[in-house]
Design a protein around this motif. Structure first.
Motif, PDB file in Angstrom:
ATOM      1  N   SER A  89       3.837  42.718  -0.147  1.00 31.14           N
ATOM      2  CA  SER A  89       3.654  44.054   0.431  1.00 31.14           C
ATOM      3  C   SER A  89       4.353  44.187   1.784  1.00 31.14           C
ATOM      4  O   SER A  89       4.096  45.130   2.529  1.00 31.14           O
ATOM      5  N   SER A  90       5.224  43.199   2.104  1.00 35.80           N
ATOM      6  CA  SER A  90       6.084  43.237   3.292  1.00 35.80           C
ATOM      7  C   SER A  90       5.339  43.099   4.618  1.00 35.80           C
ATOM      8  O   SER A  90       5.738  43.686   5.633  1.00 35.80           O
ATOM      9  N   ALA A  91       4.251  42.326   4.623  1.00 36.28           N
ATOM     10  CA  ALA A  91       3.595  42.029   5.900  1.00 36.28           C
ATOM     11  C   ALA A  91       4.579  41.273   6.789  1.00 36.28           C
ATOM     12  O   ALA A  91       5.368  40.451   6.316  1.00 36.28           O
ATOM     13  N   ALA A  92       4.548  41.535   8.097  1.00 34.45           N
ATOM     14  CA  ALA A  92       5.498  40.898   9.016  1.00 34.45           C
ATOM     15  C   ALA A  92       5.197  39.414   9.181  1.00 34.45           C
ATOM     16  O   ALA A  92       6.101  38.584   9.220  1.00 34.45           O
ATOM     17  N   ARG A  93       3.918  39.048   9.308  1.00 32.18           N
ATOM     18  CA  ARG A  93       3.519  37.650   9.460  1.00 32.18           C
ATOM     19  C   ARG A  93       2.130  37.481   8.870  1.00 32.18           C
ATOM     20  O   ARG A  93       1.287  38.373   8.987  1.00 32.18           O
ATOM     21  N   ILE A  94       1.897  36.348   8.238  1.00 30.38           N
ATOM     22  CA  ILE A  94       0.598  36.065   7.634  1.00 30.38           C
ATOM     23  C   ILE A  94       0.041  34.783   8.245  1.00 30.38           C
ATOM     24  O   ILE A  94       0.653  33.717   8.151  1.00 30.38           O
ATOM     25  N   THR A  95      -1.110  34.901   8.880  1.00 27.63           N
ATOM     26  CA  THR A  95      -1.808  33.747   9.444  1.00 27.63           C
ATOM     27  C   THR A  95      -3.082  33.519   8.654  1.00 27.63           C
ATOM     28  O   THR A  95      -3.861  34.459   8.439  1.00 27.63           O
ATOM     29  N   ALA A  96      -3.280  32.295   8.200  1.00 29.12           N
ATOM     30  CA  ALA A  96      -4.515  31.942   7.488  1.00 29.12           C
ATOM     31  C   ALA A  96      -5.521  31.417   8.497  1.00 29.12           C
ATOM     32  O   ALA A  96      -5.280  30.406   9.162  1.00 29.12           O
ATOM     33  N   VAL A  97      -6.637  32.108   8.633  1.00 24.73           N
ATOM     34  CA  VAL A  97      -7.743  31.657   9.488  1.00 24.73           C
ATOM     35  C   VAL A  97      -8.727  30.935   8.570  1.00 24.73           C
ATOM     36  O   VAL A  97      -9.436  31.568   7.793  1.00 24.73           O
ATOM     37  N   ILE A  98      -8.728  29.605   8.642  1.00 26.01           N
ATOM     38  CA  ILE A  98      -9.513  28.776   7.726  1.00 26.01           C
ATOM     39  C   ILE A  98     -10.546  28.013   8.568  1.00 26.01           C
ATOM     40  O   ILE A  98     -10.303  26.878   8.992  1.00 26.01           O
ATOM     41  N   PRO A  99     -11.698  28.629   8.846  1.00 26.55           N
ATOM     42  CA  PRO A  99     -12.688  27.964   9.711  1.00 26.55           C
ATOM     43  C   PRO A  99     -13.081  26.572   9.208  1.00 26.55           C
ATOM     44  O   PRO A  99     -13.265  25.659  10.012  1.00 26.55           O
ATOM     45  N   TYR A 100     -13.211  26.436   7.894  1.00 27.53           N
ATOM     46  CA  TYR A 100     -13.454  25.112   7.298  1.00 27.53           C
ATOM     47  C   TYR A 100     -12.325  24.819   6.319  1.00 27.53           C
ATOM     48  O   TYR A 100     -12.127  25.558   5.357  1.00 27.53           O
ATOM     49  N   PHE A 101     -11.592  23.747   6.572  1.00 26.21           N
ATOM     50  CA  PHE A 101     -10.432  23.392   5.753  1.00 26.21           C
ATOM     51  C   PHE A 101     -10.872  22.403   4.674  1.00 26.21           C
ATOM     52  O   PHE A 101     -11.113  21.231   4.948  1.00 26.21           O
ATOM     53  N   GLY A 102     -11.011  22.906   3.446  1.00 23.38           N
ATOM     54  CA  GLY A 102     -11.423  22.059   2.334  1.00 23.38           C
ATOM     55  C   GLY A 102     -10.354  21.049   1.951  1.00 23.38           C
ATOM     56  O   GLY A 102      -9.187  21.197   2.312  1.00 23.38           O
ATOM     57  N   TYR A 103     -10.746  20.008   1.238  1.00 24.06           N
ATOM     58  CA  TYR A 103      -9.882  18.896   0.812  1.00 24.06           C
ATOM     59  C   TYR A 103      -9.402  18.043   1.982  1.00 24.06           C
ATOM     60  O   TYR A 103      -8.563  17.164   1.806  1.00 24.06           O
ATOM     61  N   ALA A 104      -9.950  18.273   3.191  1.00 22.99           N
ATOM     62  CA  ALA A 104      -9.476  17.534   4.364  1.00 22.99           C
ATOM     63  C   ALA A 104      -9.869  16.058   4.312  1.00 22.99           C
ATOM     64  O   ALA A 104      -9.251  15.230   4.976  1.00 22.99           O
ATOM     65  N   ARG A 105     -10.899  15.726   3.525  1.00 17.77           N
ATOM     66  CA  ARG A 105     -11.301  14.316   3.438  1.00 17.77           C
ATOM     67  C   ARG A 105     -10.317  13.493   2.607  1.00 17.77           C
ATOM     68  O   ARG A 105     -10.333  12.269   2.668  1.00 17.77           O
ATOM     69  N   GLN A 106      -9.460  14.166   1.839  1.00 15.48           N
ATOM     70  CA  GLN A 106      -8.451  13.464   1.045  1.00 15.48           C
ATOM     71  C   GLN A 106      -7.121  13.507   1.792  1.00 15.48           C
ATOM     72  O   GLN A 106      -6.156  14.118   1.364  1.00 15.48           O
ATOM     73  N   ASP A 107      -7.096  12.837   2.946  1.00 11.54           N
ATOM     74  CA  ASP A 107      -5.937  12.917   3.837  1.00 11.54           C
ATOM     75  C   ASP A 107      -5.047  11.688   3.763  1.00 11.54           C
ATOM     76  O   ASP A 107      -4.041  11.611   4.458  1.00 11.54           O
ATOM     77  N   ARG A 108      -5.414  10.708   2.935  1.00 15.56           N
ATOM     78  CA  ARG A 108      -4.600   9.498   2.799  1.00 15.56           C
ATOM     79  C   ARG A 108      -4.974   8.816   1.486  1.00 15.56           C
ATOM     80  O   ARG A 108      -6.020   9.091   0.907  1.00 15.56           O
ATOM     81  N   ARG A 109      -4.128   7.887   1.070  1.00 16.86           N
ATOM     82  CA  ARG A 109      -4.421   7.125  -0.144  1.00 16.86           C
ATOM     83  C   ARG A 109      -5.290   5.925   0.230  1.00 16.86           C
ATOM     84  O   ARG A 109      -4.851   5.008   0.916  1.00 16.86           O
ATOM     85  N   THR A 110      -6.530   5.952  -0.207  1.00 18.70           N
ATOM     86  CA  THR A 110      -7.450   4.863   0.121  1.00 18.70           C
ATOM     87  C   THR A 110      -7.335   3.702  -0.854  1.00 18.70           C
ATOM     88  O   THR A 110      -7.768   2.591  -0.554  1.00 18.70           O
ATOM     89  N   LYS A 111      -6.760   3.951  -2.019  1.00 21.15           N
ATOM     90  CA  LYS A 111      -6.533   2.896  -3.013  1.00 21.15           C
ATOM     91  C   LYS A 111      -5.402   3.350  -3.933  1.00 21.15           C
ATOM     92  O   LYS A 111      -4.911   4.488  -3.808  1.00 21.15           O
ATOM     93  N   ALA A 112      -5.000   2.494  -4.818  1.00 20.33           N
ATOM     94  CA  ALA A 112      -3.860   2.807  -5.701  1.00 20.33           C
ATOM     95  C   ALA A 112      -4.189   3.982  -6.614  1.00 20.33           C
ATOM     96  O   ALA A 112      -5.330   4.191  -7.013  1.00 20.33           O
ATOM     97  N   ARG A 113      -3.133   4.752  -6.933  1.00 17.70           N
ATOM     98  CA  ARG A 113      -3.203   5.843  -7.904  1.00 17.70           C
ATOM     99  C   ARG A 113      -4.227   6.917  -7.529  1.00 17.70           C
ATOM    100  O   ARG A 113      -5.010   7.383  -8.351  1.00 17.70           O
ATOM    101  N   THR A 114      -4.253   7.270  -6.253  1.00 19.51           N
ATOM    102  CA  THR A 114      -5.081   8.386  -5.780  1.00 19.51           C
ATOM    103  C   THR A 114      -4.188   9.402  -5.079  1.00 19.51           C
ATOM    104  O   THR A 114      -3.114   9.059  -4.579  1.00 19.51           O
ATOM    105  N   PRO A 115      -4.610  10.682  -5.039  1.00 15.24           N
ATOM    106  CA  PRO A 115      -3.766  11.720  -4.434  1.00 15.24           C
ATOM    107  C   PRO A 115      -3.985  11.843  -2.937  1.00 15.24           C
ATOM    108  O   PRO A 115      -4.926  11.292  -2.375  1.00 15.24           O
TER     109      PRO A 115
END
Length: 339
Positions: A89-115
């Protein structure tokens, strides 16, 4: 990016009361009426999400307010689809205000074959057309580096410090800030510095995720009013066990200040029955009726700091200035008087 127009807010279904509170606060600050953009965010019978924006947003500076809390997948998809609708819809800029950022606990590979799901979410947000992210107390600070767009990470510790100075007036010398694990020491140290209190650590060892096998207190908490500080409380098992261990080690009282009250499953029941005198959380996640009704759970608002941060982004001024007491205190003066 200041323009002649006012910033425009749009919200998904994740936390409408917070979005409305932010709009009210911005209206007070600007002296003009700022409401949420008229839109519908609905689901088809098969669960697909549909978004329609009823107002013209061409050339506007748009802020989408949407924590990606439970149900995380639905709320994340709402955010992505709203961004796509605004971009088309041609918005000039879009900012996401995410007070709680989900999936943040999956920030590294803790063991093999994990995302590394936090990185995947960062990619999805960017591809959906989001050009800036505003969030609070990321579980891991390095998540900011997953984005190739600006990320402003607000901190709850300045708000908590104001709350503590108000509610523990006359007892400040008896306070001890406690990190519930070694990984949260930096966060606890930040709060301890703000209220000029010593720091203690609860060292925990897990046998498996969600289960704590052993806890040891590092530091002398005898006759101290202990303040446990952490970024999130999920099932509250670790938090309640830490409170018990502190009391067993001679603490006078235990209170907790947690930014994100996820409060899954038995969390409310555990907190209500625990030795903790109080649990203070923010409204970054919409509190359930059970959370609101719990006698020893208190909720502090984040709308004042988010409203000011949005205005600072819109003005093109500093967001980090909100971390200072002399800047933050005035926007919370109706709640906390430092007299």
């Amino acid at each position: 990016m200041a323009t002649m127009n006012e910033p425009k807010l749009i919200a998904g279904n994740a936390n409408l009361p917070l979005a409305e509170a932010i709009a009210r606060r911005m209206s007070m600050n600007r002296g003009v009426q700022l409401g949420l953009v008229d839109a519908r965010v609905e689901r088809f019978n098969d669960g697909e999400i549909f978004v329609e924006v009823y107002e013209n947003v061409r050339g506007e500076d748009m802020f989408i307010i949407q924590p990606t809390s439970n149900p995380a997948n639905d709320n994340l998809m709402e955010l992505l689809i709203m961004s796509d609708a605004l971009r088309r819809s041609s918005a000039a800029r879009i900012t996401a205000v995410i007070p709680y950022f989900g999936y943040a606990r999956q920030d590294r590979r803790t063991k093999a074959r994990t995302p590394i799901s936090a990185k995947l979410v960062a990619n999805l947000l960017t591809q959906a057309g989001i050009e800036r992210v505003l969030t609070m107390d990321l579980h891991a600070a390095q998540i900011q580096g997953f984005f190739d767009i600006p990320v402003d990470n607000l901190y709850a510790s300045p708000i908590f410090a104001l709350d503590i100075k108000t509610n523990f007036k006359g007892q400040m010398g008896d306070l001890m800030v406690v990190s519930p694990d070694v990984g949260g020491v930096a966060r606890a140290r930040e709060l301890a510095k703000r209220i000029n209190s010593p720091l203690s650590i609860v060292d925990k060892r897990r046998e498996k995720p969600g289960e704590v096998a052993e806890m040891t207190v590092i530091g002398d908490v005898t006759d101290k009013i202990c303040i446990i500080v952490d970024d999130m409380c999920d099932t509250a098992g670790t938090l309640c066990k830490a409170a018990e261990v502190l009391m067993d080690n001679g603490a006078r009282e235990v209170h907790a200040y947690i930014t994100h009250g996820v409060m899954s499953g038995p969390a409310v029941d555990r907190v209500t029955k625990s030795v903790m005198k109080s649990l203070v959380i923010t409204d970054s996640i919409a509190p359930s009726d059970a959370v609101k009704g719990a006698p020893n759970i208190r909720i502090v608002p984040t709308a004042p700091i988010f409203a000011q941060a949005i205005l600072n982004i819109w003005y093109g001024t500093s967001v980090s200035s909100l971390f200072e007491d002399n800047t933050l205190s005035p926007i919370y003066e109706s709640l906390y008087s430092m007299d």
